[in-house]
Design an enzyme around this catalytic site. Structure first.
Site, mmCIF file in Angstrom:
data_model
loop_
_atom_site.group_PDB
_atom_site.id
_atom_site.type_symbol
_atom_site.label_atom_id
_atom_site.label_comp_id
_atom_site.label_asym_id
_atom_site.label_seq_id
_atom_site.Cartn_x
_atom_site.Cartn_y
_atom_site.Cartn_z
ATOM 1 C CG ASP A 98 4.172 -35.040 -29.526
ATOM 2 O OD1 ASP A 98 4.789 -35.922 -28.905
ATOM 3 O OD2 ASP A 98 4.881 -33.869 -29.596
ATOM 4 C CG ASP A 153 4.268 -32.851 -25.899
ATOM 5 O OD1 ASP A 153 4.574 -33.828 -25.353
ATOM 6 O OD2 ASP A 153 5.073 -32.251 -26.858
ATOM 7 C CD GLU A 154 3.902 -38.715 -26.592
ATOM 8 O OE1 GLU A 154 4.193 -39.841 -27.066
ATOM 9 O OE2 GLU A 154 4.819 -38.082 -26.133
HETATM 10 P P1 TTP Z 1 8.673 -33.994 -27.112
HETATM 11 O O1 TTP Z 1 7.241 -34.208 -27.612
HETATM 12 O O2 TTP Z 1 9.531 -35.190 -27.307
HETATM 13 O O3 TTP Z 1 9.627 -32.696 -27.809
HETATM 14 P P2 TTP Z 1 8.906 -31.356 -28.451
HETATM 15 O O4 TTP Z 1 7.427 -31.051 -28.143
HETATM 16 O O5 TTP Z 1 9.612 -30.399 -27.759
HETATM 17 O O6 TTP Z 1 9.452 -31.422 -29.685
HETATM 18 P P3 TTP Z 1 8.646 -32.341 -31.006
HETATM 19 O O7 TTP Z 1 8.083 -31.401 -31.915
HETATM 20 O O8 TTP Z 1 9.648 -32.967 -31.549
HETATM 21 O O9 TTP Z 1 7.529 -32.927 -30.279
HETATM 22 O O10 TTP Z 1 8.689 -33.545 -25.331
HETATM 23 C C1 TTP Z 1 7.584 -32.612 -25.124
HETATM 24 C C2 TTP Z 1 8.273 -31.647 -24.152
HETATM 25 O O11 TTP Z 1 8.791 -32.538 -22.859
HETATM 26 C C3 TTP Z 1 9.435 -30.731 -24.331
HETATM 27 O O12 TTP Z 1 8.745 -29.672 -25.137
HETATM 28 C C4 TTP Z 1 10.330 -30.638 -23.321
HETATM 29 C C5 TTP Z 1 9.998 -31.754 -22.528
HETATM 30 N N1 TTP Z 1 11.382 -32.616 -22.877
HETATM 31 C C6 TTP Z 1 12.359 -32.567 -21.651
HETATM 32 O O13 TTP Z 1 12.419 -31.976 -20.843
HETATM 33 N N2 TTP Z 1 13.389 -33.273 -21.880
HETATM 34 C C7 TTP Z 1 13.629 -34.155 -22.954
HETATM 35 O O14 TTP Z 1 14.651 -34.704 -23.009
HETATM 36 C C8 TTP Z 1 12.492 -34.391 -23.834
HETATM 37 C C9 TTP Z 1 12.756 -35.388 -25.129
HETATM 38 C C10 TTP Z 1 11.260 -33.320 -23.715
HETATM 39 MG MG MG Z 2 6.257 -32.664 -28.648
#
Ligand code: TTP
Ligand code: MG
Length: 388
Positions: A9, A104-105
């Site tokens: 991720d 992103d995962e």
């Molecule tokens: P995530 O992987 O949940 O969050 P992140 O990458 O920003 O942070 P982390 O380091 O904790 O992984 O989500 C990936 C992307 O998806 C995030 O950058 C933006 C989008 N997203 C939204 O648009 N709305 C949301 O509520 C979430 C959780 C994510």
């Molecule tokens: Mg992320």
């Protein structure tokens, strides 16, 4: 033989893409979501903004109050899609068994592919290096024998983490963690489990399957299996999407029918474009409305004939909207449309001019609406008929 599953991720993805493009933002509190003066929520917060209490899903206005010094940026999806495609491309160079879970995962099954690298950890480090070199992003990676443990491991060691749970140590790793770390445990389930005196994954794991089934039915059984690190789900590319949807939250709540119809028309255009780009047609259309008081309703219709024609979709959706507006006179905060029961595109009737075919479909849809809602409910003419 035990499997070797990675969950990868990217850290603070949207924000990190912006920071990679504008190094002045590095090391600073940054929020992607939009203008804090306007309505909307945080999509991604940099790790520098998180100690202030800012997190995804929070209203931007609240994020601004908590961390006024943060830089607030509008989301730029084409940038994130491009970075995501390159990220998935890098992963695919390490194993063909890849399952993207969003932008992103992804899960990656690297069983057997770690040999040339010496160990799974070395392979993971090579992935992280390439992501950093080519995208200027950091990733967190969990390594385990199954998906659920790998996912929990990657999330636990963020940002820029790498955590491997050795074969046989899965239950010891999960045991002390709070149940909320288990995927699928939301606030409601957490509350039910708390009432049962269950606070950790280990406590859940030690319950009998019958006990958990009696309180949480089938989903409880799945959770119980995960809590015991029993997860034989394969890493595989997901199937076809089951629906395509699009929605918009307005800056101000409104009952302006002309405005609502215009917004609905944009949404239909976007959804029908996406259907066409995937060579799909929808048999079912749903219009969702959220009112100012957050009550949310959905009005749905199954079409006699599947469609991806914008005009047809708009006429149908417009009737559903009209019906809902007649039922309730409450200001609206959000409008959305969903196309579901997707089918592959029918063969083109090449002997007909596409314009004729389109008109025929429109006629069919209008007739169907008329028979359902009455003769005067739909009229041809301007794009937005009878708004009064
Ligand atoms: P995530 O992987 O949940 O969050 P992140 O990458 O920003 O942070 P982390 O380091 O904790 O992984 O989500 C990936 C992307 O998806 C995030 O950058 C933006 C989008 N997203 C939204 O648009 N709305 C949301 O509520 C979430 C959780 C994510
Ligand atoms: Mg992320």
């Amino acid at each position: 033989m035990a499997r070797c599953v990675f969950h990868i991720d990217l850290d603070a993805f949207f924000v990190s893409v912006e920071q990679a493009l504008d190094p002045k933002l590095k090391g600073k509190p940054v929020v992607v979501g939009g203008d804090p003066e306007r309505r909307g929520v945080v999509a991604s917060a940099s790790y520098e903004a998180r100690p202030f209490g800012v997190h995804a899903g929070m209203p931007l206005s609240r994020a601004h109050r908590l961390c006024p010094q943060a830089t607030f940026l509008q989301a730029n999806f084409s940038r994130y899609r491009a970075a995501s495609a390159r990220f998935m491309g890098i992963l695919a160079d390490f194993s063909p068994h890849i399952e993207p879970l969003g932008l992103d995962e992804a899960y990656l099954d690297v069983t057997g592919f770690e040999k040339p690298y010496g160990s799974p950890q070395q392979l993971a480090l090579s992935i992280k290096d390439r992501i950093h070199e080519e995208l200027k992003l950091t990733a967190s990676i969990g390594i385990a024998t199954c998906k659920v443990v790998a996912k929990i491991a990657s999330e636990l060691w963020k940002p820029n983490g790498l955590l491997e749970i050795a074969v046989g140590e899965e239950r010891d790793f999960l045991g002390p963690l709070p149940i909320a770390k288990l995927p699928g445990v939301g606030r409601k389930t957490e509350e039910i489990l708390r009432q049962m005196g269950i606070a950790t994954i280990g406590e859940l794991a030690s319950l009998s399957q019958e006990t958990i089934k009696s309180r949480l039915a089938v989903s409880g059984v799945a959770m119980h299996r995960c809590a015991n690190a029993i997860d034989d789900r394969k890493v595989e590319a997901p199937g076809e999407p089951k629906s395509i949807s699009q929605q918009i939250t307005f800056a101000r709540d409104t009952l302006d029918r002309r405005f609502l119809a215009a917004e609905l028309s944009h949404l239909c255009e976007e959804v029908s474009d996406r259907l066409r780009s995937q060579a799909k047609q929808a048999r079912c259309l749903t219009v969702r409305l959220r009112y100012a008081d957050f009550e949310t309703i959905a009005r749905q219709i199954t079409l006699q004939e599947a469609t991806n024609v914008n005009q047809v979709m708009f006429f149908v959706a417009f009737q559903l909207l009209n019906k809902a507006l007649t039922e309730k006179e409450k200001a609206i905060r959000l409008i959305g449309i969903r196309a579901s029961s997707l089918v592959g595109k029918e063969k083109q009737l090449s002997m007909f001019d596409p314009g004729v075919e389109r008109a025929e479909r429109l006629d069919k849809a209008i007739n169907q609406i008329r028979s359902k809602y009455g003769l005067t409910s739909i009229q041809r003419g301007g794009t937005i008929p009878n708004l009064g």
